[in-house]
Design an enzyme around this catalytic site. Structure first.
Site, PDB file in Angstrom:
ATOM      1  CG  HIS A 140     -66.968 -21.873  -4.846  1.00 24.46           C
ATOM      2  ND1 HIS A 140     -67.897 -21.631  -3.874  1.00 24.46           N
ATOM      3  CD2 HIS A 140     -65.980 -22.576  -4.240  1.00 24.46           C
ATOM      4  CE1 HIS A 140     -67.493 -22.159  -2.730  1.00 24.46           C
ATOM      5  NE2 HIS A 140     -66.330 -22.727  -2.930  1.00 24.46           N
ATOM      6  CG  PHE A 377     -62.978 -15.300   1.598  1.00 32.07           C
ATOM      7  CD1 PHE A 377     -63.696 -14.318   2.262  1.00 32.07           C
ATOM      8  CD2 PHE A 377     -61.914 -15.900   2.263  1.00 32.07           C
ATOM      9  CE1 PHE A 377     -63.340 -13.920   3.539  1.00 32.07           C
ATOM     10  CE2 PHE A 377     -61.558 -15.513   3.537  1.00 32.07           C
ATOM     11  CZ  PHE A 377     -62.269 -14.524   4.173  1.00 32.07           C
ATOM     12  CB  CYS A 378     -66.887 -17.852  -3.523  1.00 34.39           C
ATOM     13  SG  CYS A 378     -68.444 -17.022  -3.219  1.00 34.39           S
ATOM     14  CB  ALA A 379     -62.025 -20.039  -2.037  1.00 32.66           C
TER      15      ALA A 379
END
Ligand SMILES: Cc1ncc(COP(=O)(O)O)c(C=O)c1O
Length: 428
Positions: A140, A377-379
């Site tokens: 992100h 995982f911020c993805a």
């Protein structure tokens, strides 16, 4: 250009500059002997397999910070000896980081809080009307800061990434920026950044490489790869003192709005304000994180002194052992965009049949003393793609995976403990 040619340009170029021999032993990390409680009250040695989130502090980094502390003082504005010494150390840290990433002599090196701060800083400095091209596979921090962006679907193979970027950039008028990760924080897979830089430049675009997960594991040479900007975080590079960095071409950074407005960023304030043109003071207003910068530079020095050959060899041995262990367990599935044989750094994400990622992570911690990460995982778009999900909330436990990541300080026992714990779990 074949897929192989496109991809092989990255390691081949990077390899040119890898020192042939190890000059120093691999340094130790703080907390290598940390013990944690597990069910029943027993204490066990902590198996930290969460380096991709934040790596432990290297001993030479801690030593450099301790050495700088007695003379710690203000930077750039004090006449006193301690202030001059601290200023010199801070500016030396910039030189060290510049050399570490093989930057051009005139590249700006701006200390930030972390990678997210660095990508946001660049986003604020883009010339008006810039279109950013970004893959849905990004973290992100590299996916979200852009005002105007074209999002590309996860490519089926590396050559497809280059082809898709080529096509997207060809269709854009005006200033353009391609943003890409060097090593995925989800799968660890290496991206063909040299070929992507080549394509970007052919279309008059620039490229920003998110190197947060690359620099702790591999040498990066910005000049050899012909990259315009790189960003990374100290806390993933064994320097958890709150600094990150943006390195790259000065012109956009010299013209962009000062990131923070205040002392240090201005030359003079009267009726009007005269801002510094030099990107470093312009974007580092206020008292900077001097110790963070010193720590980050000390990590760069320590890795360089150790030599990449030794670091990469040990990491590849451990990650191969971990991946073959995971592959031997029925019900454990590793996530991968480009297949088992694609080169990667020490990061592996996987799912376990019959358990949510959160359950797996909790059992690993509470029963085996193993620390891993679970979630997206911020993805989020990328993890959903890898799991074949079109939907799934952000924090609702669906479409999530477990991630194990290694680095300096990881032992074979840690890896084996994880594999055996997962084997136990699936056999319950
Ligand atoms: C590839 C990648 N980019 C960017 C970031 C953001 O880093 P930070 O949280 O230090 O800003 C991360 C963090 O996990 C990452 O893995």
């Amino acid at each position: 250009m074949s897929t192989l040619t496109i991809f092989s340009s990255v390691p081949a170029r990077a390899a040119e500059a890898v020192p042939a021999a190890t000059s120093r032993p691999i340094p130790a990390v703080l907390g290598a002997d940390l013990e944690v409680p597990v069910k029943g009250g027993r204490l066990v040695g902590y198996a930290n397999l969460d380096y991709a989130a934040s790596a432990p502090c290297l001993e030479p980094v801690s030593a450099a910070v301790s050495a700088a502390l007695p003379a710690y003082s203000s930077v750039h504005r004090g006449a006193g000896y301690a202030s001059q010494l601290t200023t010199a150390r801070y500016e030396q840290a910039r030189h060290t980081v510049r050399a570490f990433v093989g930057a051009r002599p005139d590249d700006a090196v701006i200390f930030t809080r972390n990678t997210t701060d660095a990508t946001n800083l660049l986003a604020r400095c883009l010339p008006a009307g810039t279109t950013t091209v970004v893959f849905d596979t990004e973290h992100h921090a590299s996916l979200l800061p852009w005002q105007k962006s074209v999002r590309l679907a996860p490519p089926a193979f590396p050559g497809e990434a280059v082809r898709a970027a080529d096509e997207a950039l060809a269709g854009i008028e005006g200033p353009k920026l391609l943003v890409v990760t060097a090593a995925s924080n989800v799968t660890g897979e290496l991206w063909p950044i040299a070929a992507l830089a080549h394509v970007a430049h052919r279309h008059g675009a620039r490229i920003l490489v998110d190197a947060a997960q690359l620099v702790p594991h591999r040498r990066l040479n910005l000049t050899a790869l012909d990259l315009d900007y790189v960003a990374f975080s100290g806390h993933k590079l064994y320097a958890p003192f709150g600094a990150g960095v943006l390195v790259g071409r000065r012109d956009w950074l010299a013209e962009g709005e000062p990131y923070l407005k205040g002392g240090g960023a201005v030359r003079a304030v009267g009726d009007g304000t005269e801002w510094h043109d030099d990107p470093e003071p312009r974007h580092e207003a206020g008292t900077p994180n001097v110790l963070g910068a010193i720590a980050l530079a000390a990590a760069c020095d320590a890795l360089t002194a150790t030599g990449w050959t030794a670091l990469v060899r040990e990491e590849e041995r451990l990650i191969a052992r971990l991946r073959s262990g995971l592959a031997s367990i029925e019900g454990v599935r590793e996530l991968s965009l480009w297949g088992d044989d694609h080169p990667r750094v020490g990061i592996v994400s996987f799912t376990v049949d019959g358990y949510s990622a959160r359950e797996v992570a909790e059992v690993l911690s509470s029963e085996y003393g193993i620390g891993v990460r679970d979630g997206k995982f911020c993805a989020h778009p990328f993890v959903r793609h890898l799991l074949g999900e079109t939907d799934g909330g952000c924090e609702d436990g669906t479409a999530s995976a477990v991630r194990a990541s290694i680095g300096i300080g990881t032992t074979q026992e840690h890896v084996d403990r994880l594999v055996e714990a997962l084997r136990d779990l699936v056999n319950r």
